[in-house]
Scaffold this active site. Structure first.
Site, PDB file in Angstrom:
ATOM      1  N   LYS A   1      -0.109  49.036  24.420  1.00 40.03           N
ATOM      2  CA  LYS A   1       0.907  49.658  23.558  1.00 40.03           C
ATOM      3  C   LYS A   1       2.212  49.896  24.327  1.00 40.03           C
ATOM      4  O   LYS A   1       2.185  50.179  25.520  1.00 40.03           O
ATOM      5  CB  LYS A   1       0.339  50.991  23.050  1.00 40.03           C
ATOM      6  CG  LYS A   1       1.296  51.826  22.215  1.00 40.03           C
ATOM      7  CD  LYS A   1       1.642  51.177  20.906  1.00 40.03           C
ATOM      8  CE  LYS A   1       2.814  51.870  20.216  1.00 40.03           C
ATOM      9  NZ  LYS A   1       3.458  51.030  19.193  1.00 40.03           N
TER      10      LYS A   1
ATOM     11  N   CYS B   1      11.984  46.240  19.602  1.00 40.52           N
ATOM     12  CA  CYS B   1      11.290  47.153  18.695  1.00 40.52           C
ATOM     13  C   CYS B   1      12.230  47.623  17.585  1.00 40.52           C
ATOM     14  O   CYS B   1      13.275  48.196  17.863  1.00 40.52           O
ATOM     15  CB  CYS B   1      10.739  48.372  19.429  1.00 40.52           C
ATOM     16  SG  CYS B   1       9.801  49.431  18.302  1.00 40.52           S
TER      17      CYS B   1
HETATM   18  C1  FMN Z   1       1.183  48.757  14.294  1.00 43.36           C
HETATM   19  C2  FMN Z   1       2.002  47.877  15.183  1.00 43.36           C
HETATM   20  C3  FMN Z   1       2.529  48.394  16.366  1.00 43.36           C
HETATM   21  C4  FMN Z   1       3.290  47.581  17.218  1.00 43.36           C
HETATM   22  N1  FMN Z   1       3.787  48.110  18.386  1.00 43.36           N
HETATM   23  C5  FMN Z   1       4.482  47.302  19.240  1.00 43.36           C
HETATM   24  C6  FMN Z   1       4.938  47.798  20.502  1.00 43.36           C
HETATM   25  O1  FMN Z   1       4.686  48.948  20.878  1.00 43.36           O
HETATM   26  N2  FMN Z   1       5.654  46.951  21.303  1.00 43.36           N
HETATM   27  C7  FMN Z   1       5.925  45.649  20.927  1.00 43.36           C
HETATM   28  O2  FMN Z   1       6.583  44.921  21.684  1.00 43.36           O
HETATM   29  N3  FMN Z   1       5.468  45.149  19.750  1.00 43.36           N
HETATM   30  C8  FMN Z   1       4.763  45.938  18.906  1.00 43.36           C
HETATM   31  N4  FMN Z   1       4.293  45.425  17.718  1.00 43.36           N
HETATM   32  C9  FMN Z   1       4.557  43.999  17.381  1.00 43.36           C
HETATM   33  C10 FMN Z   1       3.347  43.111  17.705  1.00 43.36           C
HETATM   34  O3  FMN Z   1       3.033  43.151  19.078  1.00 43.36           O
HETATM   35  C11 FMN Z   1       3.613  41.642  17.274  1.00 43.36           C
HETATM   36  O4  FMN Z   1       4.724  41.155  17.998  1.00 43.36           O
HETATM   37  C12 FMN Z   1       3.902  41.499  15.789  1.00 43.36           C
HETATM   38  O5  FMN Z   1       3.097  42.371  15.030  1.00 43.36           O
HETATM   39  C13 FMN Z   1       3.705  40.061  15.279  1.00 43.36           C
HETATM   40  O6  FMN Z   1       2.384  39.622  15.409  1.00 43.36           O
HETATM   41  P1  FMN Z   1       1.268  39.752  14.236  1.00 43.36           P
HETATM   42  O7  FMN Z   1       1.881  39.214  12.979  1.00 43.36           O
HETATM   43  O8  FMN Z   1       0.094  38.968  14.736  1.00 43.36           O
HETATM   44  O9  FMN Z   1       0.965  41.208  14.093  1.00 43.36           O
HETATM   45  C14 FMN Z   1       3.539  46.222  16.856  1.00 43.36           C
HETATM   46  C15 FMN Z   1       2.996  45.708  15.667  1.00 43.36           C
HETATM   47  C16 FMN Z   1       2.237  46.507  14.833  1.00 43.36           C
HETATM   48  C17 FMN Z   1       1.658  45.901  13.576  1.00 43.36           C
END
Ligand code: FMN
Length: 308
Positions: free
Chosen positions: A50, A134
């Site tokens: 995270k 972010c």
């Molecule tokens: C609940 C949640 C929390 C996330 N927190 C972070 C984070 O703390 N730092 C970050 O770089 N990306 C964060 N992301 C982005 C994910 O790492 C990822 O880049 C993004 O969700 C796209 O991938 P996915 O479609 O497989 O979820 C978060 C995504 C979600 C859904």
């Protein structure tokens, strides 16, 4: 050429050796330990933890997650216990597993990114993922990731303060992703990961209020995959450093698409909320795909999309 079946999924991303090319995306797998009762963490390519900040962060108030058709919205606001708690309590427990741990770092200022990088050096972590993308924090975050100069400035500062491999995580909320990719590569990024979430919104038609407490949030999941794939392809064609692709990967077939587009490794995010075993199952599916096609190393897929 590697022919040992045990090695067919092995990848080395900027010096980070992984048993499979399938990582967990930051923020979607906690600090890994939360999943350790269900998932053998040793079978995950790498755990990207995270988003971590210098001081502990409570995150945003109000509702922070919402399901949408084929995706989800989140506005967690980088809730995390802070870097000291990570180093003293969490990392020693993660170190018992044979899996690289990559720390996703976020700062309010360029200097804060540098301080985090210096603090995490020689703590056993395998690499840093610099979150300049972010959408859920008012200061910092995406502001750095939407301008090539500030993105480069953050990466330069982090590189100056650490010996660890540095992965720059790019935002999709830009006009020209290739420009951003080139800027962070020129600043010294050892690898690039993309995409972070797209900015989105949902409205409750009964209350006429936004669903999220933060009004807007980060949109992820299967619905974003075509956008992510296009951006990974554009970024991979623009840089020489390895690209880690993510955005809507739910299955091995999705992961293979990202690798054909140019990703040397992939990460699963939203899929973890649906299936905690997603990263392990996607890796198994890639192995089956390689075997069916008579290939013996996953790198044989990278960038092989035929656009001719
Ligand atoms: C609940 C949640 C929390 C996330 N927190 C972070 C984070 O703390 N730092 C970050 O770089 N990306 C964060 N992301 C982005 C994910 O790492 C990822 O880049 C993004 O969700 C796209 O991938 P996915 O479609 O497989 O979820 C978060 C995504 C979600 C859904």
């Amino acid at each position: 050429m590697v022919s040992n079946v045990n090695d067919m999924l092995a990848v080395n991303i900027a010096g980070i050796k992984m048993k499979t090319p399938v990582m967990t995306a930051s923020g979607t797998f906690g600090f890994g330990l939360e999943y350790s009762d269900f998932v053998d963490l040793n079978q995950v390519g790498a755990i990207v933890v995270k988003g971590t900040t210098l001081a502990p962060k409570a995150g945003n108030s109000g509702r922070r997650m919402a399901e949408t058709p084929a995706g989800m919205l989140n506005s967690i606001g980088l809730e995390n216990p802070g870097v000291e708690e990570f180093i003293h309590t969490i990392m020693p427990r993660l170190a018992k597993y044979d899996v690289p741990v990559i720390v996703n770092i976020s700062g309010n200022t360029v200097e804060e990114y540098g301080q985090l990088a210096a603090r995490l050096d020689k703590t056993g972590v395998a690499g840093l993922e610099v979150n300049i993308s972010c959408p859920n924090v008012k200061q910092g975050g995406i502001a750095f990731g939407t301008c090539p100069d500030s993105a480069a400035q953050v990466v330069r500062e982090v590189k100056a303060k650490t010996t660890l491999p540095v992965i720059a995580k790019l935002s999709p909320n830009v006009t020209d992703i290739a420009l951003m990719a080139k800027a962070v590569e020129a600043a010294g990024a050892d690898a690039i990961s993309l995409i972070n979430t797209l900015l989105g919104m949902a409205i409750d038609i009964h209350t006429w209020r936004p669903v999220l407490g933060n009004i807007v949030g980060g949109f992820s999941g299967p619905a974003v995959k075509p956008v992510a794939l296009r951006m990974v392809w554009q970024a991979a064609n623009a840089v020489k450093v390895p690209v880690i692709g993510m955005g809507g990967i739910m299955t091995a077939a999705d992961a293979v698409e990202f690798m054909l587009a140019g990703a040397s490794a992939v990460a699963v995010g939203t899929a973890n909320f649906v299936n905690p075993y997603a990263a392990v199952e996607v890796a198994g599916g890639i192995r089956d795909y390689l075997t069916e096609r008579g290939l013996n190393q996953v790198s044989q897929l990278v960038g092989k999309v035929n656009c001719g």
